[in-house]
Design a protein around this motif. Structure first.
Motif, PDB file in Angstrom:
ATOM      1  N   ASP B  41       0.806  -1.263  -0.034  1.00  8.88           N
ATOM      2  CA  ASP B  41      -0.032   0.009  -0.044  1.00  8.88           C
ATOM      3  C   ASP B  41       0.781   1.317   0.044  1.00  8.88           C
ATOM      4  O   ASP B  41       1.942   1.290   0.808  1.00  8.88           O
ATOM      5  CB  ASP B  41      -0.760  -0.101   1.398  1.00  8.88           C
ATOM      6  N   TYR B  43       0.860   5.696   0.149  1.00  8.99           N
ATOM      7  CA  TYR B  43      -0.118   6.749   0.482  1.00  8.99           C
ATOM      8  C   TYR B  43       0.474   8.274  -0.066  1.00  8.99           C
ATOM      9  O   TYR B  43       1.636   8.364  -0.356  1.00  8.99           O
ATOM     10  CB  TYR B  43       0.070   7.139   2.019  1.00  8.99           C
ATOM     11  N   THR B  54       4.456   7.700  -0.426  1.00 10.58           N
ATOM     12  CA  THR B  54       5.185   7.097   0.587  1.00 10.58           C
ATOM     13  C   THR B  54       4.681   5.900   0.906  1.00 10.58           C
ATOM     14  O   THR B  54       3.362   5.687   0.861  1.00 10.58           O
ATOM     15  CB  THR B  54       5.612   8.318   1.860  1.00 10.58           C
ATOM     16  N   ASP B  55       5.390   4.926   1.484  1.00 11.39           N
ATOM     17  CA  ASP B  55       5.170   3.829   2.113  1.00 11.39           C
ATOM     18  C   ASP B  55       4.853   4.070   3.637  1.00 11.39           C
ATOM     19  O   ASP B  55       4.321   3.078   4.293  1.00 11.39           O
ATOM     20  CB  ASP B  55       5.651   2.502   1.873  1.00 11.39           C
ATOM     21  N   TYR B  56       5.178   5.111   3.954  1.00 11.21           N
ATOM     22  CA  TYR B  56       5.129   5.292   5.699  1.00 11.21           C
ATOM     23  C   TYR B  56       5.748   4.528   6.524  1.00 11.21           C
ATOM     24  O   TYR B  56       5.098   4.014   7.661  1.00 11.21           O
ATOM     25  CB  TYR B  56       3.529   5.662   6.228  1.00 11.21           C
ATOM     26  N   GLY B  57       6.818   3.737   5.855  1.00  9.54           N
ATOM     27  CA  GLY B  57       7.562   3.057   6.812  1.00  9.54           C
ATOM     28  C   GLY B  57       7.083   1.517   6.799  1.00  9.54           C
ATOM     29  O   GLY B  57       7.554   0.486   7.548  1.00  9.54           O
ATOM     30  N   GLU B  58       6.138   1.232   5.950  1.00  6.80           N
ATOM     31  CA  GLU B  58       5.560  -0.163   5.797  1.00  6.80           C
ATOM     32  C   GLU B  58       6.517  -1.081   5.570  1.00  6.80           C
ATOM     33  O   GLU B  58       6.451  -2.271   5.758  1.00  6.80           O
ATOM     34  CB  GLU B  58       4.356  -0.076   5.196  1.00  6.80           C
ATOM     35  N   LEU B  60       9.809  -1.165   5.950  1.00 10.28           N
ATOM     36  CA  LEU B  60      10.585  -1.588   7.042  1.00 10.28           C
ATOM     37  C   LEU B  60      10.014  -2.156   8.129  1.00 10.28           C
ATOM     38  O   LEU B  60      10.190  -3.279   8.985  1.00 10.28           O
ATOM     39  CB  LEU B  60      11.395  -0.570   7.586  1.00 10.28           C
ATOM     40  N   ARG B  61       8.548  -1.986   8.248  1.00 10.65           N
ATOM     41  CA  ARG B  61       7.729  -2.704   9.362  1.00 10.65           C
ATOM     42  C   ARG B  61       7.500  -4.085   8.784  1.00 10.65           C
ATOM     43  O   ARG B  61       7.597  -4.832   9.691  1.00 10.65           O
ATOM     44  CB  ARG B  61       6.354  -1.924   9.539  1.00 10.65           C
ATOM     45  N   GLN B  93      13.724   9.055   7.067  1.00 10.21           N
ATOM     46  CA  GLN B  93      13.221   8.357   8.481  1.00 10.21           C
ATOM     47  C   GLN B  93      12.315   7.191   8.371  1.00 10.21           C
ATOM     48  O   GLN B  93      11.268   7.026   8.854  1.00 10.21           O
ATOM     49  CB  GLN B  93      12.254   9.499   9.025  1.00 10.21           C
ATOM     50  N   GLY B  94      13.000   6.120   7.767  1.00 10.92           N
ATOM     51  CA  GLY B  94      12.534   4.770   7.656  1.00 10.92           C
ATOM     52  C   GLY B  94      11.388   4.589   6.577  1.00 10.92           C
ATOM     53  O   GLY B  94      11.042   3.399   6.702  1.00 10.92           O
ATOM     54  N   ALA B  95      11.201   5.627   5.965  1.00  9.27           N
ATOM     55  CA  ALA B  95      10.373   5.467   4.894  1.00  9.27           C
ATOM     56  C   ALA B  95      10.475   5.636   3.451  1.00  9.27           C
ATOM     57  O   ALA B  95      11.748   6.403   3.352  1.00  9.27           O
ATOM     58  CB  ALA B  95       9.080   6.427   5.187  1.00  9.27           C
ATOM     59  N   VAL B  97      10.066   7.187  -0.183  1.00 10.60           N
ATOM     60  CA  VAL B  97       9.354   8.306  -0.281  1.00 10.60           C
ATOM     61  C   VAL B  97       9.622   8.935  -1.719  1.00 10.60           C
ATOM     62  O   VAL B  97      10.874   8.825  -2.027  1.00 10.60           O
ATOM     63  CB  VAL B  97       9.876   9.551   0.631  1.00 10.60           C
TER      64      VAL B  97
END
Lengths: 152, 257
Positions: B41, B43, B54-58, B60-61, B93-95, B97
């Motif tokens: 997903d 965003y 961005t993937d908003y850090g997904e 890495l999660r 910051q881990g996302a 982008v």
């Protein structure tokens, strides 16, 4: 090492699996948008098991996973993300991954025992522990507030 | 329908689902998948003058959830940077982008960022505790990378007349070694393995003598916490113990005079 499906079922069915103490979410230097925790699981047979949890409040996703040392993730619950099975079905926003001989952890299904929502990660955790037969003798703290937006 | 979602639908078709997630945030469900089959997903956050995809850090999660202990080592950081360079995206910051200067870029940006998410999630193959590769295959890859010549699954006669199979025989400029790899996920098996290995080394002790004397190494896969002190002490009676969690030390022992 590898893990057989029958070994996995034995592990999942083991009622002595226990997590001791309270759990708290933490942030990480690697990322700012989600929270996580990790805990070891004790059992009479001494399986090398741990559990990992993560929660992304910005995009409303939460996951919990059982991790078997030397193998990786063997069982997991995901909320907020869809899944495609190797058998070609699409599975919805609440799904569980379960270890099989053929597909390892790629096969998922929609469980009927998870009624809590992404907005209630602690309740989701409790329901996850119920089906996985994990006795958590403490509590999982509610997630702390995060910086809600990292992009202008 | 949101204008950007409409544009995305026209350019990309029905494989991409687009909708408002919350105020000012669009969610784009792509047909890209992480290695376990979960969909990627993305965003879109619209701001003044430009928008951020961005993937908003997904990603890495997702990686974190495979092992519960994700470390962005310098090697993994280099791999991520390489992916970002190819795809024209940032790692911030881990996302993952991407910046959009205009709505017309949406389709291209979604494909590039989606592909970046998939490629970064393939870092999973660099994790050592995964089931795709056995520990024996990991050791084999390690010996290859370090330029240590070896034979695999070598059968040797013991003094008792019984034949034993060692996992590796290596030969460096200073030393030849016989290596027995001990790997298991169970404490009871760990105890049995260490006893059997001791018996093997005792029976093969003639290989430690003479002009072509060998070094005996018991390589214990201690990345899994099933080994007790007594297991190590048992095999130390007849071999040098190396730990797979410390591969540099293992290499030193193979090369030592």
């Amino acid at each position: 090492m590898t893990l057989s499906e029958s070994d996995f079922e034995e592990i999942l069915g083991d009622v002595t699996k226990t997590i001791h103490g309270d759990l708290e979410w933490s942030e990480s230097d690697n990322h700012v948008s989600w929270l996580k925790f990790r805990a070891d699981i004790d059992s009479e047979d001494g399986y090398p098991l741990s559990v990992a949890g993560s929660y992304n409040p910005i995009v409303e996703k939460v996951s919990f996973a059982l991790i078997y040392g030397g193998v990786g993730r063997v069982y997991a619950l995901d909320l907020g993300v869809k899944h495609h099975n190797p058998t070609c079905e699409n599975i919805g926003d609440t799904h569980k991954h379960r270890w099989t001989d053929c597909y390892r952890d790629k096969l998922a299904y929609e469980p009927d025992d998870i009624t809590a929502t992404v907005a209630e990660p602690v309740a989701v955790w409790e329901q996850f522990c119920d089906e996985a037969l994990i006795d958590h003798d403490g509590t999982l703290a509610p997630p702390p507030a995060l910086q809600t937006e990292i992009f202008e | 329908m949101n204008r950007i979602c409409q544009k995305l639908g026209e350019q990309m078709g029905a494989l991409y689902e687009c909708g408002e997630k919350s105020d000012g945030l669009l969610q784009i469900r792509t047909p890209f998948m992480y290695p376990d089959g979960d969909y990627v997903d993305l965003y879109l956050r619209q701001g003044a003058g430009s928008a951020t995809l961005t993937d908003y850090g997904e990603t890495l999660r997702w990686l974190e959830m495979q092992s519960g202990a994700l470390q962005i080592t310098s090697k993994r950081r280099r791999l991520i940077n390489d992916v970002c360079m190819t795809q024209g995206v940032e790692f911030f910051q881990g996302a993952l982008v991407s910046r959009l200067e205009s709505e017309d870029e949406i389709a291209q940006s979604v494909v590039r960022l989606g592909e970046a998410c998939v490629r970064v999630s393939d870092l999973w193959f660099t994790f050592r505790n995964r089931s795709v590769e056995t520990t024996g295959e990991e050791v084999e890859s390690f010996l290859d990378e370090r330029g240590i010549p070896f034979d695999r699954n070598v059968k040797l006669p013991g003094r008792s007349g019984k034949s034993w199979r060692v996992d590796f025989q290596t030969r460096t400029s200073q030393q030849s070694s016989l290596i027995k790899l001990l790997t298991t996920g169970s404490r009871s098996s760990a105890s049995t393995l260490s006893k059997t290995t001791l018996a093997m080394w005792v029976d093969l002790s003639n290989f430690r003598l003479g002009e072509s004397r060998m070094q005996f190494i018991t390589l214990i896969d201690d990345t899994v916490d099933v080994w007790r002190d007594e297991d190590f002490q048992l095999v130390e009676n007849a071999s040098t113990v190396a730990r797979w969690a410390d591969p540099d030390d293992f290499e030193e022992q193979l090369r030592a005079a």
